[in-house]
Design a protein around this motif. Structure first.
Motif, PDB file in Angstrom:
ATOM      1  N   PHE A  71      -7.191 -10.689  -1.628  1.00 41.16           N
ATOM      2  CA  PHE A  71      -6.108 -11.301  -2.392  1.00 41.16           C
ATOM      3  C   PHE A  71      -5.642 -12.595  -1.725  1.00 41.16           C
ATOM      4  O   PHE A  71      -5.513 -13.634  -2.374  1.00 41.16           O
ATOM      5  N   LEU A  72      -5.407 -12.547  -0.431  1.00 37.76           N
ATOM      6  CA  LEU A  72      -4.900 -13.720   0.278  1.00 37.76           C
ATOM      7  C   LEU A  72      -5.942 -14.825   0.392  1.00 37.76           C
ATOM      8  O   LEU A  72      -5.591 -15.997   0.501  1.00 37.76           O
ATOM      9  N   GLY A 123       0.793  -1.225   0.000  1.00 34.44           N
ATOM     10  CA  GLY A 123       0.000   0.000   0.000  1.00 34.44           C
ATOM     11  C   GLY A 123       0.823   1.271   0.000  1.00 34.44           C
ATOM     12  O   GLY A 123       0.497   2.230   0.706  1.00 34.44           O
ATOM     13  N   GLN A 124       1.870   1.299  -0.768  1.00 36.04           N
ATOM     14  CA  GLN A 124       2.726   2.485  -0.931  1.00 36.04           C
ATOM     15  C   GLN A 124       2.686   2.847  -2.415  1.00 36.04           C
ATOM     16  O   GLN A 124       2.808   1.975  -3.272  1.00 36.04           O
ATOM     17  N   TRP A 125       2.533   4.134  -2.708  1.00 31.78           N
ATOM     18  CA  TRP A 125       2.445   4.551  -4.097  1.00 31.78           C
ATOM     19  C   TRP A 125       3.638   4.076  -4.915  1.00 31.78           C
ATOM     20  O   TRP A 125       3.497   3.645  -6.055  1.00 31.78           O
ATOM     21  N   GLY A 126       4.829   4.111  -4.334  1.00 29.58           N
ATOM     22  CA  GLY A 126       6.031   3.686  -5.047  1.00 29.58           C
ATOM     23  C   GLY A 126       6.019   2.218  -5.429  1.00 29.58           C
ATOM     24  O   GLY A 126       6.769   1.793  -6.298  1.00 29.58           O
ATOM     25  N   THR A 154       0.297  -1.160 -24.401  1.00 24.08           N
ATOM     26  CA  THR A 154      -0.387  -0.306 -23.451  1.00 24.08           C
ATOM     27  C   THR A 154      -1.135  -1.239 -22.515  1.00 24.08           C
ATOM     28  O   THR A 154      -1.981  -2.014 -22.953  1.00 24.08           O
ATOM     29  N   THR A 155      -0.785  -1.196 -21.242  1.00 23.62           N
ATOM     30  CA  THR A 155      -1.333  -2.101 -20.243  1.00 23.62           C
ATOM     31  C   THR A 155      -2.145  -1.308 -19.233  1.00 23.62           C
ATOM     32  O   THR A 155      -1.704  -0.240 -18.784  1.00 23.62           O
ATOM     33  N   ALA A 156      -3.282  -1.849 -18.846  1.00 25.95           N
ATOM     34  CA  ALA A 156      -4.103  -1.195 -17.825  1.00 25.95           C
ATOM     35  C   ALA A 156      -3.359  -1.185 -16.494  1.00 25.95           C
ATOM     36  O   ALA A 156      -2.667  -2.145 -16.159  1.00 25.95           O
ATOM     37  N   CYS A 157      -3.500  -0.107 -15.762  1.00 24.50           N
ATOM     38  CA  CYS A 157      -2.926  -0.001 -14.415  1.00 24.50           C
ATOM     39  C   CYS A 157      -4.022   0.530 -13.495  1.00 24.50           C
ATOM     40  O   CYS A 157      -4.408   1.693 -13.593  1.00 24.50           O
ATOM     41  N   MET A 158      -4.541  -0.347 -12.640  1.00 29.12           N
ATOM     42  CA  MET A 158      -5.642   0.049 -11.753  1.00 29.12           C
ATOM     43  C   MET A 158      -5.264   1.233 -10.868  1.00 29.12           C
ATOM     44  O   MET A 158      -6.050   2.151 -10.697  1.00 29.12           O
ATOM     45  N   ALA A 159      -4.078   1.195 -10.289  1.00 23.65           N
ATOM     46  CA  ALA A 159      -3.671   2.241  -9.354  1.00 23.65           C
ATOM     47  C   ALA A 159      -3.578   3.602 -10.031  1.00 23.65           C
ATOM     48  O   ALA A 159      -4.027   4.607  -9.488  1.00 23.65           O
ATOM     49  N   ARG A 200      -2.624  -4.902 -11.543  1.00 18.40           N
ATOM     50  CA  ARG A 200      -3.894  -5.335 -10.959  1.00 18.40           C
ATOM     51  C   ARG A 200      -4.120  -4.908  -9.520  1.00 18.40           C
ATOM     52  O   ARG A 200      -5.039  -5.385  -8.875  1.00 18.40           O
ATOM     53  N   ALA A 201      -3.322  -4.029  -8.981  1.00 22.08           N
ATOM     54  CA  ALA A 201      -3.508  -3.578  -7.595  1.00 22.08           C
ATOM     55  C   ALA A 201      -4.146  -2.190  -7.586  1.00 22.08           C
ATOM     56  O   ALA A 201      -3.694  -1.296  -8.290  1.00 22.08           O
ATOM     57  N   PRO A 202      -5.188  -2.012  -6.785  1.00 23.92           N
ATOM     58  CA  PRO A 202      -5.856  -0.714  -6.738  1.00 23.92           C
ATOM     59  C   PRO A 202      -5.133   0.273  -5.821  1.00 23.92           C
ATOM     60  O   PRO A 202      -4.266  -0.105  -5.031  1.00 23.92           O
ATOM     61  N   TRP A 203      -5.506   1.527  -5.955  1.00 20.19           N
ATOM     62  CA  TRP A 203      -4.992   2.583  -5.074  1.00 20.19           C
ATOM     63  C   TRP A 203      -6.164   3.381  -4.545  1.00 20.19           C
ATOM     64  O   TRP A 203      -7.015   3.764  -5.320  1.00 20.19           O
ATOM     65  N   PRO A 204      -6.233   3.632  -3.271  1.00 18.47           N
ATOM     66  CA  PRO A 204      -5.317   3.111  -2.234  1.00 18.47           C
ATOM     67  C   PRO A 204      -5.547   1.618  -1.999  1.00 18.47           C
ATOM     68  O   PRO A 204      -6.653   1.127  -2.181  1.00 18.47           O
ATOM     69  N   TYR A 205      -4.496   0.940  -1.604  1.00 21.97           N
ATOM     70  CA  TYR A 205      -4.549  -0.489  -1.322  1.00 21.97           C
ATOM     71  C   TYR A 205      -4.851  -0.655   0.154  1.00 21.97           C
ATOM     72  O   TYR A 205      -4.105  -0.180   1.001  1.00 21.97           O
ATOM     73  N   THR A 206      -5.955  -1.325   0.469  1.00 25.01           N
ATOM     74  CA  THR A 206      -6.440  -1.400   1.851  1.00 25.01           C
ATOM     75  C   THR A 206      -6.283  -2.798   2.438  1.00 25.01           C
ATOM     76  O   THR A 206      -5.980  -3.760   1.715  1.00 25.01           O
TER      77      THR A 206
END
Length: 175
Positions: free
Chosen positions: A42-43, A19-22, A143-148, A29-35
């Motif tokens: 996921f787990l 859950g860090q922007w960097g 060109t790839t989708a980026c959820m975040a 496939r990871a959203p932002w913010p990651y909670t």
């Protein structure tokens, strides 16, 4: 360093790590913010044995999550390597070591002829990791989708030809 599947008990630490922007800005496939809820989902989801492994490193309080790595079939029925590390773990060889372990598994167990990977054009560190592992550019830029990021990201495609494991010498039969 240890690679292992994630457990639901890892959710709080996974949420803090990824859950860090960097980190999340370079994952498709990871959203932002990651909670915490994202980490728990996921787990709790089913994964192939090589698909969703955590990278752990020892620290003063035991092992801590410093990243994740996986090898899975992609939408083109090719096997794809993906990985991430927390910023403070970068530059210590963890990504290369973890990836080499999965590449060895791909060669010895899965018998894969090649592995693909991609990196966002602004993620030069990932390009260096893939180069050190022996991945070579395919010449494709996608060109790839980026959820975040909430927008498509230009990615460079790489491929690694997996050297096949040598066959064991035939057994000798004593006369």
């Amino acid at each position: 360093m240890t690679l292992r599947p994630g457990w639901i008990e890892d959710a709080p630490e996974l949420a803090r790590a990824i859950g860090q922007w960097g980190v999340v800005k370079n994952l498709s496939r990871a959203p932002w913010p990651y909670t915490l809820g994202h980490a728990e989902a996921f787990l709790g989801a089913p994964h192939a044995p090589t698909e969703a492994l955590l990278i752990l490193a020892p620290d003063m309080s035991g092992d801590r999550i410093i990243g994740g790595i996986g090898l899975r079939p992609n939408e083109h029925d090719r096997w794809e390597l993906g990985y991430w590390l927390i910023p403070e773990a970068r530059g210590n060889g963890y990504a290369v070591e973890a990836a080499r372990g999965l590449i060895d598994h791909a060669r010895e167990v899965l018998r894969l002829p090649e592995i693909e990977a991609g990196y966002a054009v602004d993620n030069i560190a990932s390009a260096r990791v893939l180069d050190r592992l022996g991945f070579r550019p395919t010449g494709e830029r996608l060109t790839t989708a980026c959820m975040a990021r909430g927008e498509p990201v230009e990615t460079v495609r790489m491929r690694y030809a997996v050297p096949l494991a040598s066959s064991p010498a035939p057994a000798r039969i004593a006369a």
